[in-house]
Write a protein that holds these residues in place. Sequence first.
Motif, PDB file in Angstrom:
ATOM      1  N   ILE A 152     -15.753  23.890   1.576  1.00 29.72           N
ATOM      2  CA  ILE A 152     -15.377  23.939   2.995  1.00 29.72           C
ATOM      3  C   ILE A 152     -16.619  23.971   3.872  1.00 29.72           C
ATOM      4  O   ILE A 152     -16.705  23.256   4.874  1.00 29.72           O
ATOM      5  CB  ILE A 152     -14.477  25.162   3.276  1.00 29.72           C
ATOM      6  CG1 ILE A 152     -13.147  25.023   2.540  1.00 29.72           C
ATOM      7  CG2 ILE A 152     -14.259  25.353   4.776  1.00 29.72           C
ATOM      8  CD1 ILE A 152     -12.350  26.306   2.457  1.00 29.72           C
ATOM      9  N   ALA A 153     -17.606  24.777   3.486  1.00 25.57           N
ATOM     10  CA  ALA A 153     -18.846  24.866   4.264  1.00 25.57           C
ATOM     11  C   ALA A 153     -19.531  23.504   4.356  1.00 25.57           C
ATOM     12  O   ALA A 153     -20.002  23.110   5.432  1.00 25.57           O
ATOM     13  CB  ALA A 153     -19.782  25.889   3.632  1.00 25.57           C
ATOM     14  N   LEU A 154     -19.574  22.775   3.255  1.00 22.19           N
ATOM     15  CA  LEU A 154     -20.239  21.464   3.257  1.00 22.19           C
ATOM     16  C   LEU A 154     -19.455  20.419   4.048  1.00 22.19           C
ATOM     17  O   LEU A 154     -20.053  19.594   4.745  1.00 22.19           O
ATOM     18  CB  LEU A 154     -20.479  20.993   1.827  1.00 22.19           C
ATOM     19  CG  LEU A 154     -21.472  21.833   1.025  1.00 22.19           C
ATOM     20  CD1 LEU A 154     -21.548  21.339  -0.410  1.00 22.19           C
ATOM     21  CD2 LEU A 154     -22.850  21.839   1.670  1.00 22.19           C
ATOM     22  N   ILE A 155     -18.128  20.463   3.979  1.00 23.59           N
ATOM     23  CA  ILE A 155     -17.314  19.531   4.771  1.00 23.59           C
ATOM     24  C   ILE A 155     -17.517  19.817   6.258  1.00 23.59           C
ATOM     25  O   ILE A 155     -17.698  18.894   7.058  1.00 23.59           O
ATOM     26  CB  ILE A 155     -15.820  19.626   4.389  1.00 23.59           C
ATOM     27  CG1 ILE A 155     -15.601  19.212   2.936  1.00 23.59           C
ATOM     28  CG2 ILE A 155     -14.965  18.796   5.346  1.00 23.59           C
ATOM     29  CD1 ILE A 155     -15.934  17.792   2.590  1.00 23.59           C
ATOM     30  N   GLU A 156     -17.517  21.094   6.638  1.00 25.98           N
ATOM     31  CA  GLU A 156     -17.758  21.429   8.043  1.00 25.98           C
ATOM     32  C   GLU A 156     -19.167  21.011   8.478  1.00 25.98           C
ATOM     33  O   GLU A 156     -19.363  20.571   9.607  1.00 25.98           O
ATOM     34  CB  GLU A 156     -17.525  22.916   8.288  1.00 25.98           C
ATOM     35  CG  GLU A 156     -16.057  23.267   8.265  1.00 25.98           C
ATOM     36  CD  GLU A 156     -15.751  24.631   8.848  1.00 25.98           C
ATOM     37  OE1 GLU A 156     -16.681  25.376   9.236  1.00 25.98           O
ATOM     38  OE2 GLU A 156     -14.549  24.949   8.936  1.00 25.98           O
ATOM     39  N   TYR A 157     -20.141  21.120   7.581  1.00 28.85           N
ATOM     40  CA  TYR A 157     -21.503  20.663   7.865  1.00 28.85           C
ATOM     41  C   TYR A 157     -21.503  19.150   8.111  1.00 28.85           C
ATOM     42  O   TYR A 157     -22.152  18.670   9.042  1.00 28.85           O
ATOM     43  CB  TYR A 157     -22.418  21.022   6.687  1.00 28.85           C
ATOM     44  CG  TYR A 157     -23.848  20.585   6.854  1.00 28.85           C
ATOM     45  CD1 TYR A 157     -24.774  21.402   7.504  1.00 28.85           C
ATOM     46  CD2 TYR A 157     -24.294  19.370   6.349  1.00 28.85           C
ATOM     47  CE1 TYR A 157     -26.097  21.008   7.646  1.00 28.85           C
ATOM     48  CE2 TYR A 157     -25.606  18.968   6.494  1.00 28.85           C
ATOM     49  CZ  TYR A 157     -26.508  19.788   7.140  1.00 28.85           C
ATOM     50  OH  TYR A 157     -27.818  19.390   7.292  1.00 28.85           O
ATOM     51  N   CYS A 158     -20.774  18.410   7.294  1.00 27.51           N
ATOM     52  CA  CYS A 158     -20.673  16.962   7.476  1.00 27.51           C
ATOM     53  C   CYS A 158     -20.052  16.612   8.824  1.00 27.51           C
ATOM     54  O   CYS A 158     -20.526  15.724   9.527  1.00 27.51           O
ATOM     55  CB  CYS A 158     -19.848  16.326   6.356  1.00 27.51           C
ATOM     56  SG  CYS A 158     -20.683  16.282   4.764  1.00 27.51           S
ATOM     57  N   ILE A 159     -18.995  17.323   9.180  1.00 30.50           N
ATOM     58  CA  ILE A 159     -18.335  17.072  10.466  1.00 30.50           C
ATOM     59  C   ILE A 159     -19.299  17.368  11.615  1.00 30.50           C
ATOM     60  O   ILE A 159     -19.443  16.563  12.536  1.00 30.50           O
ATOM     61  CB  ILE A 159     -17.051  17.917  10.585  1.00 30.50           C
ATOM     62  CG1 ILE A 159     -16.020  17.447   9.560  1.00 30.50           C
ATOM     63  CG2 ILE A 159     -16.483  17.864  11.999  1.00 30.50           C
ATOM     64  CD1 ILE A 159     -14.837  18.395   9.379  1.00 30.50           C
ATOM     65  N   ALA A 160     -19.980  18.498  11.548  1.00 30.52           N
ATOM     66  CA  ALA A 160     -20.907  18.892  12.619  1.00 30.52           C
ATOM     67  C   ALA A 160     -22.085  17.921  12.741  1.00 30.52           C
ATOM     68  O   ALA A 160     -22.592  17.699  13.836  1.00 30.52           O
ATOM     69  CB  ALA A 160     -21.425  20.306  12.371  1.00 30.52           C
ATOM     70  N   ASN A 161     -22.500  17.326  11.615  1.00 32.81           N
ATOM     71  CA  ASN A 161     -23.643  16.423  11.623  1.00 32.81           C
ATOM     72  C   ASN A 161     -23.244  14.952  11.593  1.00 32.81           C
ATOM     73  O   ASN A 161     -24.080  14.080  11.343  1.00 32.81           O
ATOM     74  CB  ASN A 161     -24.571  16.746  10.451  1.00 32.81           C
ATOM     75  CG  ASN A 161     -25.285  18.050  10.676  1.00 32.81           C
ATOM     76  OD1 ASN A 161     -26.235  18.123  11.426  1.00 32.81           O
ATOM     77  ND2 ASN A 161     -24.781  19.112  10.047  1.00 32.81           N
ATOM     78  N   LYS A 162     -21.947  14.691  11.828  1.00 34.65           N
ATOM     79  CA  LYS A 162     -21.403  13.343  11.934  1.00 34.65           C
ATOM     80  C   LYS A 162     -21.681  12.492  10.689  1.00 34.65           C
ATOM     81  O   LYS A 162     -22.030  11.310  10.783  1.00 34.65           O
ATOM     82  CB  LYS A 162     -21.900  12.659  13.197  1.00 34.65           C
ATOM     83  CG  LYS A 162     -21.478  13.399  14.461  1.00 34.65           C
ATOM     84  CD  LYS A 162     -21.850  12.669  15.711  1.00 34.65           C
ATOM     85  CE  LYS A 162     -21.471  13.332  16.988  1.00 34.65           C
ATOM     86  NZ  LYS A 162     -20.824  14.569  17.045  1.00 34.65           N
ATOM     87  N   ILE A 163     -21.536  13.113   9.526  1.00 33.42           N
ATOM     88  CA  ILE A 163     -21.622  12.390   8.260  1.00 33.42           C
ATOM     89  C   ILE A 163     -20.211  11.891   7.956  1.00 33.42           C
ATOM     90  O   ILE A 163     -19.289  12.683   7.787  1.00 33.42           O
ATOM     91  CB  ILE A 163     -22.149  13.294   7.128  1.00 33.42           C
ATOM     92  CG1 ILE A 163     -23.561  13.775   7.478  1.00 33.42           C
ATOM     93  CG2 ILE A 163     -22.113  12.563   5.791  1.00 33.42           C
ATOM     94  CD1 ILE A 163     -24.105  14.839   6.552  1.00 33.42           C
ATOM     95  N   MET A 164     -20.051  10.592   7.916  1.00 32.03           N
ATOM     96  CA  MET A 164     -18.734   9.980   7.785  1.00 32.03           C
ATOM     97  C   MET A 164     -18.160  10.174   6.381  1.00 32.03           C
ATOM     98  O   MET A 164     -18.877  10.054   5.391  1.00 32.03           O
ATOM     99  CB  MET A 164     -18.817   8.480   8.081  1.00 32.03           C
ATOM    100  CG  MET A 164     -19.376   8.151   9.459  1.00 32.03           C
ATOM    101  SD  MET A 164     -18.267   8.616  10.774  1.00 32.03           S
ATOM    102  CE  MET A 164     -17.061   7.346  10.623  1.00 32.03           C
TER     103      MET A 164
END
Length: 143
Positions: A95-107
Amino acid sequence: MATEVRRIIFTHGESGAAIRAYGTKEGLKFPEGSLIRARFAGSSEYEFHSMKTRRAPIQSTYNILDTSRAVTLTFFDETTLEQKYFNVTSNFISIALIEYCIANKIMMPKAAQKILDITDFNICIDISSETSTKESGSLTLEE
């Protein structure tokens, strides 16, 4: 159907930032210092873990595979030269990594299945999705 596989590899610096950000939202305080290692722990660490029943809406929204594993994080504090350990669940890190991806606009596709993997040097999210092919009968030549 063909299966498409993608791996997002996070450095320990990126993973540490993601884990601390999500931990703050969840009210967790991690040891001072840098994340230097992550490893899957044994089954007993998971069985007695207080976080194993926690679920977040993002798990179903982003199709994060629920894995029943604990992860031991090692933090190194350069001021005291101490290593400190902290156990979390693999779902917490996912969950932490998915939220990091969302925050950093990693598609990443929401519907694709996501699962956590830990290598000797990195923490990864493996993404897999089924793709229709001509042989599966789902496509026409016009598509």
